[in-house]
Design an enzyme around this catalytic site. Structure first.
Site, PDB file in Angstrom:
ATOM      1  N   ARG A   1     -10.026   0.705   8.456  1.00  0.00           N
ATOM      2  CA  ARG A   1      -9.605  -0.643   8.822  1.00  0.00           C
ATOM      3  C   ARG A   1     -10.673  -1.402   9.587  1.00  0.00           C
ATOM      4  O   ARG A   1     -10.463  -2.567   9.927  1.00  0.00           O
ATOM      5  CB  ARG A   1      -8.378  -0.536   9.735  1.00  0.00           C
ATOM      6  CG  ARG A   1      -7.063  -0.814   9.050  1.00  0.00           C
ATOM      7  CD  ARG A   1      -5.988  -0.519  10.085  1.00  0.00           C
ATOM      8  NE  ARG A   1      -4.786  -1.259   9.876  1.00  0.00           N
ATOM      9  CZ  ARG A   1      -3.693  -0.767   9.279  1.00  0.00           C
ATOM     10  NH1 ARG A   1      -3.695   0.441   8.763  1.00  0.00           N
ATOM     11  NH2 ARG A   1      -2.607  -1.482   9.202  1.00  0.00           N
TER      12      ARG A   1
ATOM     13  N   ARG B   1      12.035  -4.987   5.283  1.00  0.00           N
ATOM     14  CA  ARG B   1      11.794  -3.567   4.948  1.00  0.00           C
ATOM     15  C   ARG B   1      12.637  -2.628   5.816  1.00  0.00           C
ATOM     16  O   ARG B   1      12.808  -2.838   7.005  1.00  0.00           O
ATOM     17  CB  ARG B   1      10.311  -3.277   5.192  1.00  0.00           C
ATOM     18  CG  ARG B   1       9.979  -1.808   5.151  1.00  0.00           C
ATOM     19  CD  ARG B   1       8.512  -1.547   5.144  1.00  0.00           C
ATOM     20  NE  ARG B   1       7.811  -2.113   6.271  1.00  0.00           N
ATOM     21  CZ  ARG B   1       6.497  -2.101   6.382  1.00  0.00           C
ATOM     22  NH1 ARG B   1       5.757  -1.579   5.424  1.00  0.00           N
ATOM     23  NH2 ARG B   1       5.918  -2.620   7.430  1.00  0.00           N
TER      24      ARG B   1
ATOM     25  N   LYS C   1       0.833  -1.208   0.000  1.00  0.00           N
ATOM     26  CA  LYS C   1       0.000   0.000   0.000  1.00  0.00           C
ATOM     27  C   LYS C   1       0.872   1.265   0.000  1.00  0.00           C
ATOM     28  O   LYS C   1       0.662   2.173  -0.795  1.00  0.00           O
ATOM     29  CB  LYS C   1      -0.924   0.017   1.235  1.00  0.00           C
ATOM     30  CG  LYS C   1      -1.825  -1.204   1.342  1.00  0.00           C
ATOM     31  CD  LYS C   1      -2.724  -1.137   2.561  1.00  0.00           C
ATOM     32  CE  LYS C   1      -2.024  -1.172   3.904  1.00  0.00           C
ATOM     33  NZ  LYS C   1      -1.317  -2.447   4.210  1.00  0.00           N
TER      34      LYS C   1
ATOM     35  N   ARG D   1      11.088  -0.562  11.418  1.00  0.00           N
ATOM     36  CA  ARG D   1       9.971  -0.330  12.323  1.00  0.00           C
ATOM     37  C   ARG D   1       9.968  -1.353  13.457  1.00  0.00           C
ATOM     38  O   ARG D   1      10.230  -2.526  13.228  1.00  0.00           O
ATOM     39  CB  ARG D   1       8.646  -0.430  11.545  1.00  0.00           C
ATOM     40  CG  ARG D   1       8.323   0.845  10.810  1.00  0.00           C
ATOM     41  CD  ARG D   1       7.160   0.737   9.872  1.00  0.00           C
ATOM     42  NE  ARG D   1       6.013  -0.026  10.325  1.00  0.00           N
ATOM     43  CZ  ARG D   1       4.914  -0.202   9.590  1.00  0.00           C
ATOM     44  NH1 ARG D   1       4.833   0.357   8.376  1.00  0.00           N
ATOM     45  NH2 ARG D   1       3.915  -0.903  10.036  1.00  0.00           N
TER      46      ARG D   1
ATOM     47  N   ARG E   1      -0.778  -8.596  13.165  1.00  0.00           N
ATOM     48  CA  ARG E   1      -1.316  -7.590  12.245  1.00  0.00           C
ATOM     49  C   ARG E   1      -2.150  -8.266  11.149  1.00  0.00           C
ATOM     50  O   ARG E   1      -3.190  -7.757  10.743  1.00  0.00           O
ATOM     51  CB  ARG E   1      -0.177  -6.766  11.636  1.00  0.00           C
ATOM     52  CG  ARG E   1       0.400  -5.763  12.642  1.00  0.00           C
ATOM     53  CD  ARG E   1       1.807  -5.324  12.314  1.00  0.00           C
ATOM     54  NE  ARG E   1       1.962  -4.700  11.024  1.00  0.00           N
ATOM     55  CZ  ARG E   1       3.132  -4.480  10.444  1.00  0.00           C
ATOM     56  NH1 ARG E   1       4.262  -4.828  11.050  1.00  0.00           N
ATOM     57  NH2 ARG E   1       3.199  -3.910   9.266  1.00  0.00           N
TER      58      ARG E   1
HETATM   59  P1  AP5 Z   1       4.846  -1.577   1.870  1.00  0.00           P
HETATM   60  O1  AP5 Z   1       4.470  -0.793   0.646  1.00  0.00           O
HETATM   61  O2  AP5 Z   1       5.581  -0.858   2.943  1.00  0.00           O
HETATM   62  O3  AP5 Z   1       3.566  -2.342   2.440  1.00  0.00           O
HETATM   63  P2  AP5 Z   1       2.274  -1.800   3.181  1.00  0.00           P
HETATM   64  O4  AP5 Z   1       1.092  -2.492   2.600  1.00  0.00           O
HETATM   65  O5  AP5 Z   1       2.255  -0.290   3.180  1.00  0.00           O
HETATM   66  O6  AP5 Z   1       2.576  -2.414   4.594  1.00  0.00           O
HETATM   67  P3  AP5 Z   1       2.528  -1.832   6.058  1.00  0.00           P
HETATM   68  O7  AP5 Z   1       3.259  -2.806   6.905  1.00  0.00           O
HETATM   69  O8  AP5 Z   1       3.005  -0.402   6.119  1.00  0.00           O
HETATM   70  O9  AP5 Z   1       1.013  -1.896   6.325  1.00  0.00           O
HETATM   71  P4  AP5 Z   1       0.319  -2.018   7.643  1.00  0.00           P
HETATM   72  O10 AP5 Z   1      -1.076  -1.859   7.170  1.00  0.00           O
HETATM   73  O11 AP5 Z   1       0.588  -3.196   8.485  1.00  0.00           O
HETATM   74  O12 AP5 Z   1       0.988  -0.831   8.494  1.00  0.00           O
HETATM   75  P5  AP5 Z   1       0.493   0.631   8.877  1.00  0.00           P
HETATM   76  O13 AP5 Z   1       1.675   1.505   8.912  1.00  0.00           O
HETATM   77  O14 AP5 Z   1      -0.686   1.036   8.061  1.00  0.00           O
HETATM   78  O15 AP5 Z   1       5.702  -2.841   1.389  1.00  0.00           O
HETATM   79  C1  AP5 Z   1       6.320  -3.708   2.330  1.00  0.00           C
HETATM   80  C2  AP5 Z   1       7.718  -4.093   1.818  1.00  0.00           C
HETATM   81  O16 AP5 Z   1       7.572  -4.877   0.633  1.00  0.00           O
HETATM   82  C3  AP5 Z   1       8.598  -2.893   1.443  1.00  0.00           C
HETATM   83  O17 AP5 Z   1       9.914  -3.145   1.845  1.00  0.00           O
HETATM   84  C4  AP5 Z   1       8.510  -2.809  -0.087  1.00  0.00           C
HETATM   85  O18 AP5 Z   1       9.731  -2.340  -0.646  1.00  0.00           O
HETATM   86  C5  AP5 Z   1       8.248  -4.268  -0.478  1.00  0.00           C
HETATM   87  N1  AP5 Z   1       7.341  -4.365  -1.619  1.00  0.00           N
HETATM   88  C6  AP5 Z   1       6.218  -3.618  -1.855  1.00  0.00           C
HETATM   89  N2  AP5 Z   1       5.636  -3.981  -3.010  1.00  0.00           N
HETATM   90  C7  AP5 Z   1       6.384  -5.013  -3.505  1.00  0.00           C
HETATM   91  C8  AP5 Z   1       6.303  -5.840  -4.669  1.00  0.00           C
HETATM   92  N3  AP5 Z   1       5.303  -5.681  -5.574  1.00  0.00           N
HETATM   93  N4  AP5 Z   1       7.244  -6.801  -4.837  1.00  0.00           N
HETATM   94  C9  AP5 Z   1       8.252  -6.964  -3.931  1.00  0.00           C
HETATM   95  N5  AP5 Z   1       8.397  -6.216  -2.830  1.00  0.00           N
HETATM   96  C10 AP5 Z   1       7.463  -5.258  -2.599  1.00  0.00           C
HETATM   97  O19 AP5 Z   1      -0.061   0.384  10.357  1.00  0.00           O
HETATM   98  C11 AP5 Z   1       0.811   0.078  11.437  1.00  0.00           C
HETATM   99  C12 AP5 Z   1       0.025   0.039  12.734  1.00  0.00           C
HETATM  100  O20 AP5 Z   1      -0.585   1.330  12.985  1.00  0.00           O
HETATM  101  C13 AP5 Z   1      -1.150  -0.954  12.765  1.00  0.00           C
HETATM  102  O21 AP5 Z   1      -0.710  -2.271  13.115  1.00  0.00           O
HETATM  103  C14 AP5 Z   1      -2.042  -0.306  13.831  1.00  0.00           C
HETATM  104  O22 AP5 Z   1      -1.548  -0.559  15.121  1.00  0.00           O
HETATM  105  C15 AP5 Z   1      -1.889   1.179  13.557  1.00  0.00           C
HETATM  106  N6  AP5 Z   1      -2.874   1.687  12.600  1.00  0.00           N
HETATM  107  C16 AP5 Z   1      -2.612   2.251  11.375  1.00  0.00           C
HETATM  108  N7  AP5 Z   1      -3.754   2.632  10.758  1.00  0.00           N
HETATM  109  C17 AP5 Z   1      -4.773   2.288  11.609  1.00  0.00           C
HETATM  110  C18 AP5 Z   1      -6.187   2.391  11.523  1.00  0.00           C
HETATM  111  N8  AP5 Z   1      -6.794   2.893  10.435  1.00  0.00           N
HETATM  112  N9  AP5 Z   1      -6.896   1.943  12.564  1.00  0.00           N
HETATM  113  C19 AP5 Z   1      -6.324   1.439  13.665  1.00  0.00           C
HETATM  114  N10 AP5 Z   1      -4.987   1.288  13.817  1.00  0.00           N
HETATM  115  C20 AP5 Z   1      -4.224   1.706  12.796  1.00  0.00           C
END
Ligand code: AP5
Length: 215
Positions: free
Chosen positions: A88, A127, A13, A161, A172
């Protein structure tokens, strides 16, 4: 155009949101990034969020919906937005509708990144980001051109992270399955969901998203 990127942790994402910003001049609104900034700054929101994030659990709905509303108020009405990691839960989906309607906006597309969960642990545990400019990298899939030097800003201060370990990633993922995946039918009923194969290369995924947005 206002869109949601939906998918489990590591689906890509954040990676695709950054590419969409470059390609279309849209603005990424990542609740994860906002919460990490709040934790770093030690704000009240950050204090509420820190332990939950480190455990891989969701932060309360009213906290995240509040910060999304505030961020939207900083943007002009014509500015297209990518919601990354929000909504979410069913309650957040309801709040988003209210937040958008109150500002005369509406959702145009929901892109669901469909991925193989087994590959996600490798993606997430490999990552890292530049601590100076935030550029994202991966040990295998996107290394800096020169070891230990950011391609974008030249800094050598990389960060991982605290929630990017296997145990937290599993929590997660189960939070995603239990609370986030069930909101998809809300958008399917509106006919605005496109499923995109998230297992291709970053470029292939980006092209598939562009094709979906052109429809
Ligand atoms: P990346 O693009 O970073 O993946 P992502 O989907 O953004 O993953 P996240 O881990 O950031 O998502 P998340 O939803 O768990 O975390 P968030 O920060 O929202 O890609 C991952 C890796 O793969 C990278 O190294 C990239 O280079 C590689 N990659 C990408 N695409 C690729 C491809 N096609 N091929 C190969 N490699 C690839 O949330 C974190 C925490 O915050 C949650 O656990 C929760 O506690 C809290 N939180 C956030 N939002 C909310 C909400 N709305 N409600 C409640 N709690 C929330």
């Amino acid at each position: 155009m206002d869109i949601i990127l939906l998918g489990p942790p590591g689906a890509g994402k954040g990676t695709q949101a950054a590419l969409l910003e470059d390609k279309y001049g849209m603005v990424q609104l990542s609740t994860g990034d906002m919460l990490r900034a709040a934790v770093k700054a030690g704000t009240e929101v950050g204090l509420k969020a820190k332990a939950l994030m480190e455990a891989g659990e969701l932060v309360p709905d009213e906290v995240v919906s509040g910060i999304i509303g505030e961020k939207l108020d900083d943007l002009g009405p014509e500015q297209g937005v990518i919601f990354d990691g929000y909504p979410r839960t069913a309650a957040q989906a309801v709040s988003l509708d209210e937040i958008l309607a109150a500002r005369g906006r509406k959702l145009d597309h929901v892109i669901e990144l469909v991925v193989d969960e087994d590959a996600l642990v490798e993606r997430i545990t490999g990552r890292f980001t530049c601590g100076n400019c935030g550029e994202g990298y991966h040990d295998t899939f996107k290394k800096p051109a020169k070891d230990n030097v950011c391609d974008v800003c030249g800094a050598s201060d990389f960060k991982r992270r605290p929630d990017d370990n296997e145990e937290t990633v599993r929590t997660r993922m189960s939070e995603y399955r239990a609370k986030t995946q069930p909101i998809l039918p809300i958008y399917e009923e509106r006919g605005i969901v496109t499923k995109v194969d998230g297992m291709g290369s970053m470029d292939e995924v980006s092209k598939a998203i562009a094709a979906a947005l052109a429809t």
